[in-house]
Scaffold this motif. Structure first.
Motif, PDB file in Angstrom:
ATOM      1  N   ILE A 131      26.266  -1.207  98.465  1.00  0.00           N
ATOM      2  CA  ILE A 131      24.904  -1.582  98.070  1.00  0.00           C
ATOM      3  C   ILE A 131      24.180  -2.144  99.286  1.00  0.00           C
ATOM      4  CG2 ILE A 131      23.491  -2.867  96.430  1.00  0.00           C
ATOM      5  CD1 ILE A 131      26.103  -3.368  94.817  1.00  0.00           C
ATOM      6  N   ASP A 132      23.122  -1.458  99.709  1.00  0.00           N
ATOM      7  CA  ASP A 132      22.292  -1.924 100.825  1.00  0.00           C
ATOM      8  C   ASP A 132      20.966  -1.185 100.735  1.00  0.00           C
ATOM      9  OD1 ASP A 132      21.152  -2.258 103.588  1.00  0.00           O
ATOM     10  OD2 ASP A 132      23.067  -3.283 103.900  1.00  0.00           O
ATOM     11  N   ASP A 133      19.868  -1.902 100.960  1.00  0.00           N
ATOM     12  CA  ASP A 133      18.566  -1.257 100.809  1.00  0.00           C
ATOM     13  C   ASP A 133      18.121  -0.503 102.056  1.00  0.00           C
ATOM     14  OD1 ASP A 133      18.378  -3.875 101.914  1.00  0.00           O
ATOM     15  OD2 ASP A 133      16.209  -3.880 101.609  1.00  0.00           O
ATOM     16  N   HIS A 134      18.891  -0.554 103.138  1.00  0.00           N
ATOM     17  CA  HIS A 134      18.530   0.152 104.366  1.00  0.00           C
ATOM     18  C   HIS A 134      19.387   1.416 104.515  1.00  0.00           C
ATOM     19  CE1 HIS A 134      17.239  -4.046 105.294  1.00  0.00           C
ATOM     20  NE2 HIS A 134      16.162  -3.377 105.672  1.00  0.00           N
ATOM     21  N   PRO A 135      18.777   2.604 104.428  1.00  0.00           N
ATOM     22  CA  PRO A 135      19.555   3.848 104.547  1.00  0.00           C
ATOM     23  C   PRO A 135      20.358   3.933 105.837  1.00  0.00           C
ATOM     24  CG  PRO A 135      17.338   4.316 103.743  1.00  0.00           C
ATOM     25  CD  PRO A 135      17.351   2.870 104.140  1.00  0.00           C
ATOM     26  N   LEU A 136      19.782   3.461 106.946  1.00  0.00           N
ATOM     27  CA  LEU A 136      20.495   3.525 108.222  1.00  0.00           C
ATOM     28  C   LEU A 136      21.749   2.657 108.187  1.00  0.00           C
ATOM     29  CD1 LEU A 136      20.497   4.672 111.083  1.00  0.00           C
ATOM     30  CD2 LEU A 136      19.130   2.695 111.802  1.00  0.00           C
ATOM     31  N   MET A 137      21.640   1.481 107.564  1.00  0.00           N
ATOM     32  CA  MET A 137      22.803   0.599 107.453  1.00  0.00           C
ATOM     33  C   MET A 137      23.881   1.236 106.574  1.00  0.00           C
ATOM     34  SD  MET A 137      24.297  -2.152 108.355  1.00  0.00           S
ATOM     35  CE  MET A 137      22.946  -3.020 109.160  1.00  0.00           C
ATOM     36  N   ARG A 138      23.465   1.870 105.468  1.00  0.00           N
ATOM     37  CA  ARG A 138      24.444   2.538 104.604  1.00  0.00           C
ATOM     38  C   ARG A 138      25.143   3.673 105.350  1.00  0.00           C
ATOM     39  NH1 ARG A 138      20.237   2.502 100.795  1.00  0.00           N
ATOM     40  NH2 ARG A 138      20.168   4.784 100.742  1.00  0.00           N
ATOM     41  N   THR A 139      24.361   4.431 106.127  1.00  0.00           N
ATOM     42  CA  THR A 139      24.945   5.541 106.882  1.00  0.00           C
ATOM     43  C   THR A 139      25.948   5.025 107.911  1.00  0.00           C
ATOM     44  OG1 THR A 139      22.953   6.884 106.606  1.00  0.00           O
ATOM     45  CG2 THR A 139      24.434   7.487 108.407  1.00  0.00           C
ATOM     46  N   GLY A 140      25.563   3.970 108.635  1.00  0.00           N
ATOM     47  CA  GLY A 140      26.461   3.408 109.641  1.00  0.00           C
ATOM     48  C   GLY A 140      27.716   2.821 109.034  1.00  0.00           C
ATOM     49  N   MET A 141      27.561   2.099 107.929  1.00  0.00           N
ATOM     50  CA  MET A 141      28.717   1.498 107.269  1.00  0.00           C
ATOM     51  C   MET A 141      29.638   2.579 106.708  1.00  0.00           C
ATOM     52  SD  MET A 141      30.274  -1.331 106.478  1.00  0.00           S
ATOM     53  CE  MET A 141      29.110  -2.695 106.462  1.00  0.00           C
ATOM     54  N   ARG A 142      29.051   3.617 106.125  1.00  0.00           N
ATOM     55  CA  ARG A 142      29.866   4.725 105.605  1.00  0.00           C
ATOM     56  C   ARG A 142      30.698   5.340 106.730  1.00  0.00           C
ATOM     57  NH1 ARG A 142      30.037   8.860 101.614  1.00  0.00           N
ATOM     58  NH2 ARG A 142      28.336   7.947 100.408  1.00  0.00           N
ATOM     59  N   TRP A 143      30.069   5.539 107.889  1.00  0.00           N
ATOM     60  CA  TRP A 143      30.788   6.146 109.017  1.00  0.00           C
ATOM     61  C   TRP A 143      31.951   5.254 109.448  1.00  0.00           C
ATOM     62  CZ3 TRP A 143      32.029   4.944 114.035  1.00  0.00           C
ATOM     63  CH2 TRP A 143      32.497   6.007 114.824  1.00  0.00           C
ATOM     64  N   VAL A 144      31.692   3.945 109.589  1.00  0.00           N
ATOM     65  CA  VAL A 144      32.746   3.010 110.005  1.00  0.00           C
ATOM     66  C   VAL A 144      33.906   3.038 109.015  1.00  0.00           C
ATOM     67  CG1 VAL A 144      33.317   0.554 110.246  1.00  0.00           C
ATOM     68  CG2 VAL A 144      31.257   1.466 111.334  1.00  0.00           C
ATOM     69  N   LEU A 145      33.590   2.989 107.728  1.00  0.00           N
ATOM     70  CA  LEU A 145      34.640   2.919 106.712  1.00  0.00           C
ATOM     71  C   LEU A 145      35.429   4.222 106.621  1.00  0.00           C
ATOM     72  CD1 LEU A 145      32.771   1.019 103.834  1.00  0.00           C
ATOM     73  CD2 LEU A 145      34.296   0.071 105.573  1.00  0.00           C
ATOM     74  N   GLU A 146      34.731   5.342 106.580  1.00  0.00           N
ATOM     75  CA  GLU A 146      35.434   6.607 106.344  1.00  0.00           C
ATOM     76  C   GLU A 146      36.172   7.112 107.575  1.00  0.00           C
ATOM     77  OE1 GLU A 146      32.664   9.273 104.402  1.00  0.00           O
ATOM     78  OE2 GLU A 146      33.111   8.316 102.464  1.00  0.00           O
ATOM     79  N   GLU A 147      35.751   6.675 108.771  1.00  0.00           N
ATOM     80  CA  GLU A 147      36.487   7.038 109.981  1.00  0.00           C
ATOM     81  C   GLU A 147      37.879   6.414 109.996  1.00  0.00           C
ATOM     82  OE1 GLU A 147      35.953   8.855 113.176  1.00  0.00           O
ATOM     83  OE2 GLU A 147      34.930   9.918 111.562  1.00  0.00           O
ATOM     84  N   ALA A 148      38.065   5.343 109.215  1.00  0.00           N
ATOM     85  CA  ALA A 148      39.366   4.663 109.187  1.00  0.00           C
ATOM     86  C   ALA A 148      40.450   5.540 108.568  1.00  0.00           C
ATOM     87  CB  ALA A 148      39.254   3.349 108.419  1.00  0.00           C
ATOM     88  N   GLY A 149      40.045   6.468 107.693  1.00  0.00           N
ATOM     89  CA  GLY A 149      41.001   7.405 107.115  1.00  0.00           C
ATOM     90  C   GLY A 149      41.571   7.006 105.771  1.00  0.00           C
ATOM     91  N   ASP A 150      41.576   5.691 105.466  1.00  0.00           N
ATOM     92  CA  ASP A 150      42.150   5.241 104.196  1.00  0.00           C
ATOM     93  C   ASP A 150      41.090   4.670 103.257  1.00  0.00           C
ATOM     94  OD1 ASP A 150      41.689   3.038 105.849  1.00  0.00           O
ATOM     95  OD2 ASP A 150      43.313   1.860 104.968  1.00  0.00           O
ATOM     96  N   ILE A 151      39.811   4.877 103.603  1.00  0.00           N
ATOM     97  CA  ILE A 151      38.704   4.329 102.812  1.00  0.00           C
ATOM     98  C   ILE A 151      37.705   5.447 102.525  1.00  0.00           C
ATOM     99  CG2 ILE A 151      36.830   2.632 102.729  1.00  0.00           C
ATOM    100  CD1 ILE A 151      38.436   1.006 104.832  1.00  0.00           C
ATOM    101  N   GLU A 152      37.238   5.507 101.284  1.00  0.00           N
ATOM    102  CA  GLU A 152      36.238   6.499 100.894  1.00  0.00           C
ATOM    103  C   GLU A 152      35.077   5.798 100.194  1.00  0.00           C
ATOM    104  OE1 GLU A 152      35.774  10.482  98.055  1.00  0.00           O
ATOM    105  OE2 GLU A 152      37.569   9.224  97.930  1.00  0.00           O
ATOM    106  N   VAL A 153      33.849   6.070 100.637  1.00  0.00           N
ATOM    107  CA  VAL A 153      32.656   5.561  99.959  1.00  0.00           C
ATOM    108  C   VAL A 153      32.303   6.554  98.858  1.00  0.00           C
ATOM    109  CG1 VAL A 153      30.234   4.914 100.181  1.00  0.00           C
ATOM    110  CG2 VAL A 153      31.838   4.389 102.033  1.00  0.00           C
ATOM    111  N   VAL A 154      32.483   6.144  97.608  1.00  0.00           N
ATOM    112  CA  VAL A 154      32.305   7.074  96.491  1.00  0.00           C
ATOM    113  C   VAL A 154      30.922   6.980  95.857  1.00  0.00           C
ATOM    114  CG1 VAL A 154      34.768   7.117  95.978  1.00  0.00           C
ATOM    115  CG2 VAL A 154      33.311   5.440  94.833  1.00  0.00           C
TER     116      VAL A 154
END
Length: 203
Positions: free
Chosen positions: A7-30
């Protein structure tokens, strides 16, 4: 795989956070939402392990949303990510039921560790925040949870009517709480409140 709703109102922040999390390999933003209302409607439709939530949202704040998320599901795990690093906000969020709190300025590795710890049901604060929660104090500590909510909305520049709508109370109730906030903090108006909030890292 750790399943995250963000949950974040800034699309750029959501995109960046998604990239950080999903690059880890064991986390998925659903799933994602840009405000509290949409989040409360969408989250029950997903199978998730935790919610990663910005503190400052257009229709609510992390404190109120944490309480509402936990009323919806007492077993829900919430991690708050915010620019606000000083007490009493982290302390109040933990008291409200959030399991973790990290700064948006944290190293990505710290955020990943926080996600994994909270998903496992353990509390997480990075070292600097932990020291502040334990030892820092501010005039805002004396406010009740509702008074702090109103104060933070006032600091954001919200009108009496908008605050009343957001908190589902009457405008008269907001004015009464506003008066108590001013008395407790010994400020004489909105500008003085904003100055005090900035001085203590809350704005």
């Amino acid at each position: 795989m750790i399943r995250v709703f963000m949950i974040d109102d800034h699309p750029l922040m959501r995109t960046g956070m998604r990239w950080v999390l999903e690059e880890a390999g064991d986390i998925e933003v659903v799933g994602e939402a840009a405000n509290g209302r949409d989040a409360l409607a969408l989250i029950p439709t997903f199978a998730i392990d935790l919610v990663v939530c910005d503190f400052d949202l257009p229709d609510t704040d992390g404190l109120d949303l944490t309480r509402r998320l936990l009323r919806q599901d007492p077993e829900r795990k919430v991690l708050i990510v915010s620019m606000l690093e000083r007490s009493p906000i982290p302390r109040r969020l933990l008291a409200a039921g959030a399991l973790g709190y990290v700064s948006k300025t944290s190293d990505p590795l710290v955020v990943l560790r926080a996600v994994r710890e909270v998903a496992s049901g353990r509390r997480f604060l990075d070292n600097a925040l932990a020291c502040q929660v334990l030892f820092d104090s501010s005039p805002f500590d004396q406010l009740s949870p509702r008074e702090l909510e109103v104060a933070m909305l006032m600091v954001k520049g919200e009108s009496i009517r908008r605050i009343a709508d957001s908190l589902r109370v009457t405008e008269s109730t907001v004015r009464t709480i506003r008066s108590r906030v001013f008395d407790k903090l010994d400020v004489r108006g909105d500008a003085s409140l904003v100055y005090l909030a900035v001085e203590h890292g809350l704005a």
